[in-house]
Design an enzyme around this catalytic site. Structure first.
Site, mmCIF file in Angstrom:
data_model
loop_
_atom_site.group_PDB
_atom_site.id
_atom_site.type_symbol
_atom_site.label_atom_id
_atom_site.label_comp_id
_atom_site.label_asym_id
_atom_site.label_seq_id
_atom_site.Cartn_x
_atom_site.Cartn_y
_atom_site.Cartn_z
ATOM 1 C CG ASP A 107 102.305 8.190 7.165
ATOM 2 O OD1 ASP A 107 101.373 7.495 7.594
ATOM 3 O OD2 ASP A 107 103.223 7.736 6.464
ATOM 4 C CG ASP A 303 98.812 4.426 7.722
ATOM 5 O OD1 ASP A 303 99.029 5.580 7.307
ATOM 6 O OD2 ASP A 303 99.718 3.643 8.046
#
Length: 640
Positions: A107, A303
């Site tokens: 992440d 992201d």
């Protein structure tokens, strides 16, 4: 004392800090965030297909070498294609001494790395066991300072993450040794991480154990490694394609390919990795949009923890109209989930490499005029209910003006996050193939010589038959009673011995079997390394492996796909033997049943045999095979 300044949240996709606490080596930075899981995860069938011929080939020795100017090692880590099933990619990280393994979501929108702790009162059932601090010789709690949120009962710093869809993670902070796998040049390092004591929502129900934070912040695994000066301030991600999946992650610098497309990334604009997107073209035609549409709020953000791509409303509508216009006679159909108005098409066929004949190329144009061309797999996902149908993986971001580009956008694209030079680079390649060449281009350390292996194998494993050819497995459907393997390690016998039991668990995990199915036969020294022989047996109450399962295990071992903690160094499969169940006599297969029955009869009389048979039947019922419904919709895990 913790600050409790809450910020109103209107951003439904991206995450924003709720409050901030900052410290240095003795202080810790907290970014509790919000997130929204507004869409289900992609539920896609996994098929192997030939590499897309449109994807450029590469020479890792020529183009992806570590930067000569930095002279830092890097951590090469395999990525697993959970995007195809769960909506995210994971890697493996080992924590503690001896190491405990975890599957973590990669992440870039999160800072802290955290895993469930053995003390967790409310944690879900995840892929691996919880972290047990008491079993690690090197674990230390992060003690309270005036700058951190303190747990008065334990005098330990705490962290807390809250998300818009009501999921959360909280716990204490600890410090321990983290390892990056036996194919990485980077030695294990001490790092601060979160030890979860409570999780809710998607974090509770997800299969992955936790989060690996690669964002900007003192608690980010990247920032900690850079502060220690063990890697340069750069990392790269490469996500596999629509069907193949997989990929690679590199913590540390590499020399970029000559034709890599770069764009500026402003670290002062936001805590997220942003790029300067100015235009979008569909089939070579520019979308009639004001360039400022991609610059709202947080701008255009990459992201890796998000599955799909989200555009501001005006940009999405223009993009959708352009795709509909260029769909080349494809028929529009309903989406797989009636709860969502997905835009889906049928008629393109099942071959991903041929999608460009039916769907247009999409170009992303950056502020410097550099252009990144995207293939259809960068904006489509497979329809989970209609064969040969595809749906747009690009959606409206509602009232929020931020552009959010998730994992789908960078399929088969090497993305270099050059934080030191405030830029991000993109290079189209085959990411599944990239991993294979990366881990073979540079061996971390030498394995025993052929003469050493030959001499010791003769004396060490006389019962191991000469290695069969994998081609033999294709000659009909065989029933494999057991697999015997001989593996050498470049780690010494003395260093390996304390962890040999743990090694059995790691091997079992990598081969997707239970630990009880992996049994150590012999273990000895081999030059400066060590040699071990193992037997892998079918699961309880199963008489054999299929040849497909056996072939998969042998291929994984021989092609060095097995990922182990750096403690064990590198390994080599020296020899293997797959014993067909047809070669085993009835006595070899069932001698233990007869022996136990006779023993019970002798000790307890005839009634004992009846008791034994009742017990055995009950066990068979409890272990009977039950089909797993893998296509159950899950909430998409949004980034932290």
């Amino acid at each position: 004392m913790a600050m409790t300044q809450f910020i109103s949240i209107f951003f439904l996709i991206l995450h924003l800090p709720l409050f901030t606490l900052s410290i240095n080596p003795n202080n810790l930075l907290f970014f509790p965030n919000t997130r929204n899981a507004s869409r289900p995860a992609m539920i896609l069938p996994l098929h192997l297909s030939p590499p897309d011929s449109s994807i450029s080939s590469f020479n890792p020795r020529r183009q992806l070498q570590r930067s000569e100017s930095k002279r830092h090692p890097n951590a090469r880590m395999r990525l697993y294609d959970d995007l195809l099933i769960n909506g995210y990619y994971t890697t493996r990280l080992w924590i503690g001494t001896p190491p405990q393994r975890f599957a973590l979501i990669v992440d870039t929108g999160s800072t802290v790395t955290y895993v469930p702790c053995s003390t967790c009162e409310h944690c879900g059932r995840h892929q691996d066991p919880k972290f047990q601090p008491d079993l690690s010789e090197t674990y230390q709690p992060v003690k309270c300072t005036p700058d951190c949120n303190c747990d008065g009962d334990t005098n330990q710093c705490m962290y807390d993450r809250q998300y818009a869809e009501m999921s959360s993670s909280s716990g204490v902070l600890g410090e321990d040794v983290v390892s990056f796998g036996n194919l990485s040049e980077l030695a294990p390092q001490r790092a601060v991480f979160g030890c979860e004591n409570d999780e809710t929502g998607d974090l509770y129900s997800q299969r992955a154990d936790g989060i690996m934070g690669l964002g900007r912040g003192d608690l980010s695994i990247m920032d900690q490694l850079v502060d220690k000066k063990v890697i340069s301030d750069s990392f790269s991600l490469c996500y596999g394609g629509m069907d193949v999946g997989g990929g690679a992650m590199i913590l540390g610098g590499i020399s970029p390919p000559e034709d890599m497309v770069f764009t500026h990334s402003d670290p002062d604009r936001s805590p997220y990795y942003n790029i300067n997107l100015k235009e979008m073209h569909v089939a070579g035609k520019k979308l009639q949009l004001n360039p400022k549409v991609f610059d709202g709020k947080h701008g255009t953000v990459l992201d890796s923890g998000t599955t799909y791509a989200y555009l501001p409303e005006t940009a999405f509508l223009a993009f959708k109209r352009a795709i509909m216009k260029e769909r080349n006679s494809l028929k529009q159909i309903n989406g797989p989930d009636p709860n969502y108005k997905d835009i889906c098409f049928t008629g393109a066929g099942i071959d991903v490499s041929q999608l460009a004949k039916s769907f247009p190329v999409v170009d992303m144009v950056f502020e410097n005029g550099h252009k990144l061309s995207l293939s259809p797999e960068n904006y489509l996902f497979r329809h989970s209910k209609v064969r040969g149908a595809y749906c747009l993986g690009v959606f409206s971001n509602g009232r929020d003006p931020t552009t959010l580009l998730g994992g789908i956008f960078v399929r088969n694209t090497l993305v270099m996050y050059d934080r030191e030079n405030s830029k991000i680079g993109f290079w189209k390649t085959n990411c599944s193939e990239l991993w294979e060449t990366l881990h073979t281009s540079d061996a971390p350390s030498p394995l025993p010589s052929n003469s050493e292996v030959t001499n010791l194998t003769k004396a060490f494993a006389p019962s191991v038959a000469p290695s069969a050819s994998l081609d033999n497995f294709h000659q009909g459907e065989l029933q494999i009673a057991q697999i015997t393997i001989a593996i050498s390690f470049n780690t010494s016998y003395t260093d390996m011995q304390p962890y040999i039991t743990k090694l059995a668990g790691f091997i079992a995990h990598e081969l997707d079997v239970n630990t009880s199915q992996v049994r150590l036969m012999n273990f000895s020294s081999l030059g400066n390394g060590s040699l071990s022989r193992w037997v892998i047996t079918p699961r309880p109450y199963a008489d054999f492996f299929s040849n497909t399962t056996a072939m998969s295990m042998i291929s994984r071992l021989s092609e060095h796909h097995m990922q182990l903690p750096a403690t064990f160094g590198s390994y080599k499969l020296l020899n293997w033997n797959a014993e067909s169940s047809s070669k085993r006599t009835w006595w070899q297969q069932y001698y233990w049943v007869v022996a136990l029955a006779v023993l019970l009869t002798m000790l307890l009389g005839g009634s004992a045999l009846g008791i034994f048979l009742i017990w055995k039947n009950r066990q068979q019922a409890e272990h009977s095979y039950k089909p797993v419904h893998v296509a159950v919709p899950e909430q998409e895990l949004q980034p932290l």
